[in-house]
Design an enzyme around this catalytic site. Structure first.
Site, short mmCIF file in Angstrom:
data_model
loop_
_atom_site.label_atom_id
_atom_site.label_comp_id
_atom_site.label_asym_id
_atom_site.label_seq_id
_atom_site.Cartn_x
_atom_site.Cartn_y
_atom_site.Cartn_z
NE ARG A 165 -3.74 -2.34 0.03
CZ ARG A 165 -3.50 -3.52 -0.56
NH1 ARG A 165 -2.38 -3.69 -1.26
NH2 ARG A 165 -4.36 -4.51 -0.47
CB SER A 252 -9.94 -2.97 2.78
OG SER A 252 -10.36 -4.23 2.31
CD GLU A 349 -6.30 -0.09 1.84
OE1 GLU A 349 -6.62 -0.25 0.64
OE2 GLU A 349 -6.20 -1.03 2.65
#
Length: 354
Positions: A165, A252, A349
C-alpha cells in the site's frame, strides 16, 4: 476539459461524505492535464487528483480548490511476444473494465484483482492487491506528469518503490509530485504461463467447492483460464464486500499489519491475538486487521452511523453517518478497542481530500 463549480464531494466518493469542492475539472484526454493545472494556478487554488473516489474520504469542510477527475479512456496492446504482452491503459479507465479486457484476451497477471473499485491510474499509487496478486507484479511503467519539472515522464517499476500500500506516489518526499496519465502492464499469455494451484486460500476453497470436478481435474493439469479465476474472485467479493454503488463504503478501511519475522515483540502480540499469521512472498509476516476487529467483538456493530461489516470486518459501511466527524468517531472507537485488547495500532487505508 469540463469545469464545474461548487460540487459536493459526497457525490464523487463512494463513502458519500464531504462538503463542496470549489471547482471540479474533468480530464478526458491526458493532454488536458496541463490546462487543468494552469486553471488551478491562475486562480491561486490548491488541486487534488481523484479517480473513482473508491479509496478517498471527503471532509465536512469540503475542499477550497480544484479537484481533477481523471476520465481519459483507452486500453491497447502495444507490443507482444509469444508469451508476453505489453498492455497500456489510460488512467481514467475503470479498473475492473481493464481486468475484464485482460481475461477476455486470455492474459494473466491481474485476474485475481477482479471487482476492485476505482480507476487504473489509482492502482499503482497504493499498489493495490488482493487474493495473492499485487499490481507491482505486473506494472512495467507509468507515464505521468511531473509537477516539479513540468514535463511528462516515464517511471519504471523499480523507481516506484512499491511495497504494501505504499509507493513514491503516496509516501515520502515525492508524494503528490506525479500525476499518473497511463499505466503499462506486462502480462502473460495464459497458454504459456499456466495458472496452477494452490491459489489464495479463500479462492482455492471456492474453486474446490463450486467448480465441476472434471473441469477442476483438467485445470489442475493444464492451468486455469484467467476468466475462471476472475469469476471466482468476483463471486467471493460479491458475497463479502458491499457494492459501493449500493452501499456507501470505501472498501477495506484499515490496513493489514505487516512485520518482519525478527520483530519478536510484534510476533508475540500476533501470537497472543489468536489471529492467523500469514507468511508473505516478500519474507514478511502479516495478520489480518479484520480478524483483530472481529476478535475485539466489533463485527457487525453500528458505531456513529458506520457499520462494521458482518461479512468482512475490515469494511466500514456508511449506513447513517452524515459527517466526517461521525466517521472519525467510529474510527477512533475501533482503533482504541483493538489497541486496548491486542496492543496493535491500526491505520486507515483511504486517503483524505485536504
Amino acid at each position: 476539459m469540463k469545469i464545474r463549480e461548487n460540487v459536493a464531494i459526497s457525490s464523487l466518493t463512494t463513502m458519500r461524505l464531504g462538503g463542496e469542492a470549489r471547482f471540479v475539472v474533468e480530464i478526458e484526454d491526458k493532454s488536458e492535464i496541463i490546462e487543468a493545472l494552469n486553471f488551478a494556478k491562475e486562480k491561486n487554488l490548491p488541486w487534488f487528483v481523484l479517480g473513482g473516489g473508491a479509496n478517498t474520504i471527503g471532509r465536512d469542510e469540503g475542499f477550497p480548490g480544484v479537484i481533477i477527475l481523471m476520465r481519459n479512456k483507452g486500453i491497447e496492446i502495444v507490443d507482444s511476444t509469444a508469451e508476453e504482452f505489453l498492455v497500456v491503459a489510460q488512467a481514467g479507465e475503470v479498473w475492473d473494465d481493464f481486468v475484464k479486457f485482460t481475461v477476455e484476451h486470455e492474459l494473466s497477471g491481474v485476474e485475481c484483482l477482479a471487482k476492485i473499485p476505482g480507476t487504473v491510474g489509482a492502482a499503482p499509487v497504493q499498489n493495490i492487491g488482493a487474493y495473492g496478486q499485487e499490481v507491482s507484479q505486473t506494472i512495467d511503467h507509468v507515464v505521468a506528469y511531473d509537477t516539479k519539472s513540468l514535463e511528462i515522464v516515464t517511471i519504471g517499476r523499480d523507481e516506484m518503490k512499491m511495497s504494501y500500500r505504499e509507493t513514491i506516489f503516496n509516501t515520502g518526499a515525492e508524494a503528490g509530485r506525479y500525476i499518473i496519465l497511463e499505466v503499462a502492464f506486462m502480462l502473460y499469455d495464459a497458454n504459456f504461463e499456466a495458472l496452477l494451484p494452490p491459489f489464495y486460500n479463500s479462492l482455492q476453497k471456492y474453486l474446490d467447492e463450486n467448480l465441476d470436478a472434471n473441469l477442476r481435474t483438467q485445470y489442475n493439469k493444464s492451468g486455469y483460464p484467467p476468466k475462471v479465476l476472475y469469476d471466482g474472485v468476483a463471486a467471493i467479493r460479491g458475497e463479502k464486500l458491499p457494492d459501493p454503488l449500493e452501499k456507501a463504503s470505501a472498501g477495506s478501511f484499515f490496513k493489514n499489519i505487516y512485520f518482519e519475522p525478527s520483530d519478536q515483540k510484534t510476533l508475540a502480540l500476533a501470537e497472543a491475538s489468536g489471529c492467523k499469521i500469514y507468511d508473505k512472498p516478500d519474507g514478511r509476516k502479516m495478520i489480518n486487521t479484520g480478524a483483530l476487529i472481529e476478535n475485539a467483538g466489533l463485527k457487525g456493530e453500528l458505531l456513529h452511523g458506520m457499520r462494521v461489516s458482518d461479512k468482512a470486518a475490515l469494511v466500514l459501511i456508511n449506513e447513517s453517518a452524515s459527517s466526517y466527524a461521525d466517521l472519525a468517531a467510529a474510527r477512533a472507537e475501533i482503533s482504541e478497542k483493538v489497541l486496548d485488547k491486542f496492543g496493535f495500532k491500526i491505520f486507515q487505508e483511504p486517503v483524505e481530500i485536504v
